[in-house]
Design a protein around this motif. Structure first.
Motif: not given
Length: 171
Positions: A140-143, A163-164, A169-171
């Motif tokens: 899952a994406p992290s930010l 930073t993602v 790779a999330p957008t």
């Protein structure tokens, strides 16, 4: 393989083995005017290993991945399966004693990505065999980045970069 009576009290077992490797029980018989006798004979046909299994699968970080089973589909004697490939954290390669192996586990945070894995089967009869497998781990994406930023009207400014993470790779 052929068994040939040489006509002089000897016989020859010769040829090129085809089919599969393994152990074959044979009974050799001799007959003359005084009677018949037999003797058991164990023919061992060695064969380089062959492997089968899935070519790819996808796991998700934090969720247990189902075991992927690889088996020896040919060859004799039983091969030992191994890998020197990098696996994601929390996932293991476990060889069995019967020519099989499993890849299973729960991928850990930060392990998202694609893992090309080569499984090798070796039973001492050349050539050893290799089997390609691709393990994709979704994450899952992290930010991460600042939670606030201040700018002044009419003055150029900048704030920290966000930073993602995650896979794909999330957008």
């Amino acid at each position: 393989m052929t068994f040939k009576d040489n006509g002089d009290g000897t016989a020859t077992l010769a040829g090129t083995a085809t089919g599969g490797g393994g152990q074959y029980a044979i009974s050799v018989m001799a007959t003359n005017e005084a009677g018949t006798t037999s003797q058991p004979f164990q023919l061992v046909v060695n064969q380089a290993p062959k492997l089968s299994g899935p070519s790819a699968t996808t796991y998700t970080v934090g969720t247990a991945g189902a075991a992927q089973v690889f088996t020896q589909s040919g060859g004799y004697p039983v091969a030992t399966l191994s890998t020197t490939s990098t696996l994601p954290g929390g996932v293991t390669f476990t060889p069995g004693s019967n020519g099989s192996a499993t890849i299973a586990g729960t991928p850990t945070a930060g392990s998202g990505g694609v893992y090309p894995i080569t499984i090798t089967g070796d039973n001492g009869i050349p050539p050893a065999t290799s089997f390609p497998f691709t393990l994709t781990v979704r994450e899952a994406p992290s930010l991460s980045g600042p939670s606030t930023g201040a700018f002044v009207v009419g003055t150029a400014g900048a704030t920290s970069i966000f930073t993602v993470g995650g896979y794909p790779a999330p957008t």
